[in-house]
Structures are given as C-alpha cells and as structure tokens.
Write a protein that holds these residues in place. Structure first.
Motif, mmCIF file in Angstrom:
data_model
loop_
_atom_site.group_PDB
_atom_site.id
_atom_site.type_symbol
_atom_site.label_atom_id
_atom_site.label_comp_id
_atom_site.label_asym_id
_atom_site.label_seq_id
_atom_site.Cartn_x
_atom_site.Cartn_y
_atom_site.Cartn_z
ATOM 1 N N UNK A 117 -4.702 -2.088 4.212
ATOM 2 C CA UNK A 117 -3.519 -1.673 4.968
ATOM 3 C C UNK A 117 -3.279 -2.597 6.161
ATOM 4 N N UNK A 140 1.472 4.415 17.879
ATOM 5 C CA UNK A 140 0.445 3.668 17.152
ATOM 6 C C UNK A 140 -0.661 3.203 18.098
ATOM 7 N N UNK A 141 -1.899 3.471 17.726
ATOM 8 C CA UNK A 141 -3.039 3.124 18.582
ATOM 9 C C UNK A 141 -3.477 4.279 19.460
ATOM 10 N N UNK A 146 -3.441 8.782 12.818
ATOM 11 C CA UNK A 146 -3.767 7.403 12.453
ATOM 12 C C UNK A 146 -5.250 7.107 12.686
ATOM 13 N N UNK A 170 5.638 6.010 9.716
ATOM 14 C CA UNK A 170 5.752 4.564 9.534
ATOM 15 C C UNK A 170 5.139 3.883 10.761
ATOM 16 N N UNK A 171 3.820 3.709 10.715
ATOM 17 C CA UNK A 171 3.074 3.213 11.883
ATOM 18 C C UNK A 171 3.641 1.927 12.505
ATOM 19 N N UNK A 172 4.083 0.949 11.688
ATOM 20 C CA UNK A 172 4.526 -0.305 12.318
ATOM 21 C C UNK A 172 5.680 -0.131 13.313
ATOM 22 N N UNK A 222 9.515 11.026 1.603
ATOM 23 C CA UNK A 222 10.673 10.315 2.142
ATOM 24 C C UNK A 222 11.800 11.285 2.505
ATOM 25 N N UNK A 234 0.635 0.671 -6.410
ATOM 26 C CA UNK A 234 -0.269 1.478 -7.239
ATOM 27 C C UNK A 234 0.501 2.513 -8.071
ATOM 28 N N UNK A 235 1.791 2.693 -7.780
ATOM 29 C CA UNK A 235 2.593 3.595 -8.619
ATOM 30 C C UNK A 235 3.060 2.896 -9.896
ATOM 31 N N UNK A 264 -7.350 -1.908 -1.518
ATOM 32 C CA UNK A 264 -6.194 -1.825 -0.634
ATOM 33 C C UNK A 264 -6.563 -2.365 0.746
ATOM 34 N N UNK A 305 0.825 -1.213 0.000
ATOM 35 C CA UNK A 305 0.000 0.000 0.000
ATOM 36 C C UNK A 305 0.861 1.267 0.000
ATOM 37 N N UNK A 306 1.944 1.273 0.806
ATOM 38 C CA UNK A 306 2.742 2.506 0.946
ATOM 39 C C UNK A 306 4.232 2.329 0.642
ATOM 40 N N UNK A 336 15.080 7.533 1.505
ATOM 41 C CA UNK A 336 15.777 8.818 1.666
ATOM 42 C C UNK A 336 17.290 8.660 1.543
ATOM 43 N N UNK A 391 -2.994 0.430 10.463
ATOM 44 C CA UNK A 391 -1.770 0.731 9.706
ATOM 45 C C UNK A 391 -0.543 0.086 10.355
ATOM 46 N N UNK A 392 -0.713 -0.466 11.566
ATOM 47 C CA UNK A 392 0.460 -1.038 12.242
ATOM 48 C C UNK A 392 0.444 -2.561 12.210
ATOM 49 N N UNK A 439 14.648 13.177 4.741
ATOM 50 C CA UNK A 439 15.679 12.737 5.673
ATOM 51 C C UNK A 439 15.632 13.646 6.889
ATOM 52 N N UNK A 496 2.403 10.372 -3.731
ATOM 53 C CA UNK A 496 3.778 9.878 -3.634
ATOM 54 C C UNK A 496 4.413 10.498 -2.382
ATOM 55 N N UNK A 497 4.932 9.661 -1.512
ATOM 56 C CA UNK A 497 5.487 10.164 -0.257
ATOM 57 C C UNK A 497 6.829 10.868 -0.489
ATOM 58 N N UNK A 555 0.116 -2.930 21.795
ATOM 59 C CA UNK A 555 -0.657 -2.623 20.595
ATOM 60 C C UNK A 555 -1.933 -3.473 20.638
ATOM 61 N N UNK A 606 -7.683 4.216 2.947
ATOM 62 C CA UNK A 606 -7.121 2.892 2.670
ATOM 63 C C UNK A 606 -5.827 2.944 1.860
ATOM 64 N N UNK A 607 -5.537 4.077 1.232
ATOM 65 C CA UNK A 607 -4.399 4.123 0.313
ATOM 66 C C UNK A 607 -3.464 5.273 0.655
ATOM 67 N N UNK A 608 -2.235 5.198 0.111
ATOM 68 C CA UNK A 608 -1.267 6.270 0.322
ATOM 69 C C UNK A 608 -1.744 7.548 -0.378
ATOM 70 N N UNK A 634 -7.376 8.535 10.071
ATOM 71 C CA UNK A 634 -7.293 7.697 8.873
ATOM 72 C C UNK A 634 -8.217 6.497 8.975
ATOM 73 N N UNK A 692 0.207 -4.076 9.002
ATOM 74 C CA UNK A 692 1.529 -4.707 8.992
ATOM 75 C C UNK A 692 1.575 -5.822 10.020
#
Lengths: 180, 241
Positions: free
Chosen positions: A148, B102-103, B108, B95-97, B125, A138-139, A146, A89-90, A99, A179-180, B127, B122-123, B214, B117-119, B111, A150
C-alpha cells in the motif's frame, strides 16, 4: 526463482506513474538490483509485451478494457504478481469516481461543461472502453503481495523486492506500511 | 491485589476496572478503536475482542475478575481484527492520500500496526456529502466509523448533544442534532471535546490543515500499540518505559 537473473516486469494501469517514480527513488540501490535482475516489459525498457517473468509489479487500478488485458497478460506470465501502491491495492484516486454514473461523467466532461463548443464523447475504436467502476487489481486476477501507499516509499518497494529475490515472504514493518 | 492472566502475564487490577483498563495501566496493549480512557465504554467496534476463559468478549466492557485467563495476542484474534479494520475501510470512503487526519488517524494506525495490506472487501463507494457549513469546523461523513465518541463527548463533556447516531444496521449513520441537519445551526465550538475526540477524519478544524507535515504526525513517530500505552491513565509505578 528461475536460473540466472530474475526477470521483473512492471506496468502502470489506472495510475499516475508515481509508484514507478518512487521505485526509481531506490537510487543507487538500482545498481545492486541490476546485478541480480533483468527487466522485461516496463516503461524503463519500453518493451511492449510481457514475457515469462519471476516478478510482476502492477501500479494502478483497472479502469478500462485495456487494463484488464494487460493485467491478465501479467498474471499469465509472472510467477509472483505484486500490487504496487494505493490504486492497485484499493482503486485509489481513480476509484473516487465510483459513486458517480460513468455516462453522466462523460456527458458533463465532454458535452455539457460550460465553455465547450461542438463537444463530443470520444469514440475512436483505438480508445479502450472505460469500465463503469474502477477496480483494485485483486478483483480481476489473483494477487500474491500488496504494497500500500500513495506512493509506497522507495524503502518499502526495496524491502519487498529484496525479500522476494532472497526467497523470503515480504514483510513491511512500522514506517513502511503506509496508506497515504 | 487481585489479578488476572493476559497472554500468560499477570495483570493486577482494582475493583471496577475493565480488562482493557487494567491491561493498559499495566503496560499491556490490546488493540481498540471505540474505547477511549476518558469515556464510558461503548463496545461497538469489537477491535478489542479477546478470549476470556475461551469465550470471545470485548475487553472494554468486560469487568476484570480474579483468575480470569485472557488471550489477546493470538493469530486468530489478530486475523479477526484485520478483517474488522478491512470492513470499516470498505463501508466508508477512507481515501487516506487526501485526508487531513492521515498520520493522526486511529483507524489507519490500527491498519498499519495489525499489518493490513489489502482492501479485503469490495468497497461500497457511497455517495456521502460533506458539511462545510460551520465557519470553523468541517464535517466529512465519508470517514465515520460509528465509534460514537463525538456523541458521548458532546453529551457528557460539552453538555450540548450536537451529534447522534441514527438508523440501524447498515443504515446506521452520524447525524447533526439540528432541524436543518447542518453543523452551522448547532452551538458546537472549535474548542469542544467532541471536535478533539474524533479518532478519524470526520470532525476537522478548518484552517489548520497540514500544519504538521505528513511524516511527522502522531503515529509516524511510533505505532499505535506504543502510543496507546503512553496515553493510558496509570499509577506512576506502572509507567510504561
């Protein structure tokens, strides 16, 4: 959906197979599923190439040239393509390298890391070339649905599959979207 | 008592209340992120955008007016809210995982509740380094949504002014008000309101990570739309069941 049994294919691209493990966590519901579906290409059948299917489940993002090829083959063959899990998904965990410069990564891991002797960057023609960035699927191709997570929970995967098999638009409510 | 209409329901209000305050007090949820009942509205996240007499406006800064017709739970507005959540995810590294929040994370939970449900985009990223200099508090800039709650809390409640927002537009970022830029060189304390108020995983207390597993966290039990009503200040007769 096609006549007779519904055909499902699955693959893990830049993933850890955790989503496939979560899929197996539907436990005894696998028997209900197998009464209605047949598996095409998937690590469960060890079939290597995807034929015409109703549903394709893709775990993992796109990190190398082979991932692109497998993903495009799934899109050509599957009427419905589902992104299964955070990486599809991401980009997920593998995308956490995005990065960084891929060349610098390879240098550090294979050449300059302390303790390496005669290190070399793998260059066998059989190895798929890595992409400079990890992409969500999807890119690269059109994705229909989808899931989501993990990984997504077995209940979430079950809900989407049963919705699709029944001809409904999949809907995940509270507790199933994660999402987690 | 004066009242306005929210999605057809009559919402009573007291003079000086905003649309979101009156709505939450009356048991009607409007999605929001940078609004916090204890602080002066900031109006930056736009998640609480409603149509008031047809015009899109942030409900957290809009004073309640008698007879106003407000729309919030519409497909159009929830689509826009989903897009806003996707944009916030795209411009940070969420990056939730691997996130301790998280929770318990408002971004989140929004969302989840809005069904993102989707990104979507384009992220970036980016630094962004973390600041682990403080003995009790970790600062992870990757997850900042620029809600300014820590800035407001540190100034208004803690009386310290530890945080600021610097830069403009896409360059906007959270900074630490110390010459070194390091959190260790400020007088922030782990008990500060600024630490507690962060809705995402930027300001984290050290050595308590994953104490609550979690799956047993704040927004695991109930969606944010129900939790926000529970948290809203209101008179006893309006108490939401």
């Amino acid at each position: 959906m096609s006549e007779g049994r519904i055909r499902i294919a699955t693959a893990s691209l830049a993933g850890c197979f955790g989503c496939h493990m979560s899929f197996l966590d539907i436990d005894e519901r696998l028997f209900d599923l197998l009464a209605k579906v047949e598996f095409d290409r998937t690590p469960l059948t060890d079939i290597k190439h995807c034929g015409p299917c109703d549903i394709g489940l893709i775990e993992g993002g796109v990190c190398n040239a082979e991932n692109v090829e497998v993903l495009r083959a799934f899109r050509r063959n599957c009427k419905i393509l589902v992104a299964l899990g955070a990486c599809a998904v991401t980009g997920g965990l593998p995308a956490q390298r995005n990065h960084l410069d891929i060349g610098a990564c390879l240098q550090e891991v294979y050449l300059t890391e302390p303790g390496l002797i005669n290190g070399q960057i793998p260059n066998d023609p059989e190895l798929p070339l890595p992409l400079d960035m990890v992409h969500p699927i999807h890119e690269v191709v059109k994705v229909d649905y989808f899931i989501p997570g993990c990984p997504p929970s077995a209940d979430a995967i079950w809900k989407v599959l049963t919705d699709l098999i029944a001809g409904r638009t999949p809907r995940l409510g509270h507790g199933l979207i994660q999402y987690d | 008592m004066n009242s306005f209409l929210l999605d057809g329901a009559e919402i009573p209000f007291e003079p000086g209340q905003t649309v979101i305050q009156a709505a939450l007090a009356a048991g009607h949820y409007i999605p929001h992120l940078c609004y916090h009942p204890e602080f002066v509205p900031h109006g930056s996240c736009k998640l609480c955008t409603v149509r008031a007499d047809g015009r899109p406006t942030a409900a957290c800064t809009l004073p309640a007016q008698a007879g106003l017709k407000v729309e919030s739970e519409t497909e159009e507005l929830n689509d826009l809210r989903r897009t806003l959540v996707q944009m916030l995810f795209a411009e940070g590294n969420h990056f939730c995982p691997s996130c301790e929040k998280s929770g318990n994370c408002v971004l989140q939970a929004l969302g989840y509740d809005l069904g993102v449900m989707t990104a979507g985009f384009r992220h970036f990223f980016l630094d962004r380094p973390v600041d682990a200099s403080h003995p009790d508090i970790l600062l992870d800039f990757n997850r900042c949504v620029l809600c300014k709650l820590c800035v407001r809390a540190s100034e208004e409640v803690d009386g310290k002014g530890v945080f600021s927002l610097a830069g403009r537009g896409i360059q906007r970022r959270l900074i630490v008000s110390a010459e070194s830029g390091r959190l260790a060189d400020t007088d922030i304390a782990v008990t500060d309101k600024a630490v507690e108020v962060c809705p995402v995983g930027v300001i984290l207390r050290k050595r308590v990570g994953f104490r609550v597993p979690i799956g047993r966290r704040r927004f695991d039990a109930r969606p944010i739309s129900a939790q926000a009503l529970e948290d809203a200040p209101r008179k006893p007769e309006h108490k939401h069941e």
